[in-house]
Design an enzyme around this catalytic site. Structure first.
Site, PDB file in Angstrom:
ATOM      1  N   LYS A 159     -72.880 -69.311  23.758  1.00  0.00           N
ATOM      2  CA  LYS A 159     -73.237 -70.107  22.734  1.00  0.00           C
ATOM      3  C   LYS A 159     -74.092 -71.105  23.509  1.00  0.00           C
ATOM      4  O   LYS A 159     -73.601 -71.947  23.794  1.00  0.00           O
ATOM      5  CB  LYS A 159     -72.183 -70.590  21.877  1.00  0.00           C
ATOM      6  CG  LYS A 159     -71.820 -69.723  20.716  1.00  0.00           C
ATOM      7  CD  LYS A 159     -70.830 -70.412  19.930  1.00  0.00           C
ATOM      8  CE  LYS A 159     -71.260 -71.448  19.191  1.00  0.00           C
ATOM      9  NZ  LYS A 159     -71.877 -70.939  17.659  1.00  0.00           N
TER      10      LYS A 159
HETATM   11  N1  PMP Z   1     -72.712 -65.113  15.693  1.00  0.00           N
HETATM   12  C1  PMP Z   1     -73.283 -66.061  15.869  1.00  0.00           C
HETATM   13  C2  PMP Z   1     -74.885 -66.075  16.192  1.00  0.00           C
HETATM   14  C3  PMP Z   1     -72.754 -67.633  15.785  1.00  0.00           C
HETATM   15  O1  PMP Z   1     -73.338 -68.347  16.019  1.00  0.00           O
HETATM   16  C4  PMP Z   1     -71.381 -67.708  15.285  1.00  0.00           C
HETATM   17  C5  PMP Z   1     -70.807 -69.049  15.232  1.00  0.00           C
HETATM   18  N2  PMP Z   1     -69.970 -69.366  16.467  1.00  0.00           N
HETATM   19  C6  PMP Z   1     -70.583 -66.573  15.041  1.00  0.00           C
HETATM   20  C7  PMP Z   1     -71.085 -65.273  15.106  1.00  0.00           C
HETATM   21  C8  PMP Z   1     -69.079 -66.570  14.787  1.00  0.00           C
HETATM   22  O2  PMP Z   1     -68.338 -66.966  15.662  1.00  0.00           O
HETATM   23  P1  PMP Z   1     -67.024 -67.670  15.513  1.00  0.00           P
HETATM   24  O3  PMP Z   1     -66.234 -66.873  14.564  1.00  0.00           O
HETATM   25  O4  PMP Z   1     -66.407 -67.635  16.999  1.00  0.00           O
HETATM   26  O5  PMP Z   1     -67.137 -68.836  14.946  1.00  0.00           O
END
Ligand code: PMP
Length: 307
Positions: A159
């Protein structure tokens, strides 16, 4: 969309400071080039006080993202985790969204961030349903004309701040066209994910999602839902997803820290068959909320309590 709600205090470079005092110089490298990494975490109200969901897993991912960008976070993960817990108690917060961020700060104009100090901040703020208060009844999505970037361009498992301009463009388009959220296709034209969430579909009782090969961020909520599905005896497959698969799905839903488990009721104006009352979606949504609210003892190890 309402603006974010401020808290009194946030954590900034090692100290708790008033919200308004957490200032960054306009020449920060991370501002110009997106050279930073961040996380999105949630806390929930439970019978035993506020609890942060999968705190350690989020910090593990933050450090993994940072390593990919050769960004050294100058604090150990344990210190950031305990500062996060303390943020909730200091601000007397329960149900929040928590945003840790680490980025290269002001020092150099060159793209090479050598010498740039690393600034780290953690903010916790009250947040309800991310896609709006009615989102849990289902959202309307479009397939974006903006494609998801490929892992050969930017790692999709991390991220990083800069990569989110891809999502911003997709969301801008979706809202302009009157939808709640966008679904990306990847460079091969297969379904990837939402702008900030993973995608699941249900077909003939089987739960299906894609994986990193489809240019998705392998979300912590996605992993949680796969684990809950296994415990509930719901058959699961992790395979590539096509646009036709979306059209033939009985149920569709998003997962993510911000959106939790959000049903999708139509795609490009076409209703999802059992979109409004999908039995698998509602079982998983219920199971997820039981876990995050501390009502399921089997998963209490995922909760960090702020007492
Ligand atoms: N895909 C993207 C592009 C995201 O930004 C997120 C949010 N972090 C997710 C999927 C979902 O990830 P998580 O379940 O870890 O929040």
């Amino acid at each position: 969309m309402p603006p974010f709600a401020k808290a009194e205090t946030l954590w900034f470079n090692g100290a708790f400071v008033p919200w308004e005092d957490a200032r960054v110089h306009v020449m920060a490298h991370g501002l110009h080039y997106g050279s930073g990494v961040f996380e999105g975490i949630r806390s929930y109200d439970t019978a035993d006080g506020p609890a942060i969901f999968r705190l350690d897993d989020h910090y593990t991912r933050l450090f993994a993202s940072a390593a990919l960008y050769e960004l050294e976070i100058p604090y150990p993960a344990e210190q950031l985790a305990s500062a996060t817990i303390e943020l909730l108690t200091r601000n007397r917060l329960k149900r929040t969204y928590i945003r840790p961020i680490a980025f290269f700060d002001a020092y150099s104009l060159t793209l090479w961030p050598r010498g740039c100090p690393v600034t780290v901040a953690i903010a916790a703020m009250p947040l309800g349903a991310y896609l709006g208060e009615n989102a849990m009844q289902g959202v309307r999505v479009c397939i974006s004309s903006v494609r998801r970037f490929d892992a050969s361009v930017i790692p999709t498992t991390a991220k990083s701040c800069g990569q989110y301009v891809n999502s911003v463009r997709a969301v801008q388009e979706a809202l302009r066209r009157g939808f709640d959220e966008a679904i990306f296709l990847n460079q091969r034209g297969e379904v990837s994910e939402g702008s900030g969430e993973n995608l699941f579909l249900v077909r003939d009782g089987t739960l299906i999602t894609n994986d990193v090969d489809a240019s998705v961020l392998p979300g912590i909520t996605r992993a949680t839902v796969l684990e809950l599905a296994a415990a509930l005896g719901i058959p699961t497959r992790v395979v590539p997803i096509t646009v036709d698969d979306l059209r033939e799905a009985d149920e569709l839903f998003f997962t993510g820290t911000a959106v939790e488990v959000t049903p999708i009721v139509d795609v490009d104006g076409r209703a999802v068959r059992d979109g409004r009352r999908g039995p698998v979606t509602s079982r998983l949504q219920q199971a997820y909320f039981d876990v995050v609210h501390g009502r399921d003892d089997r998963y209490r190890h995922w909760l960090s309590f702020a007492r």
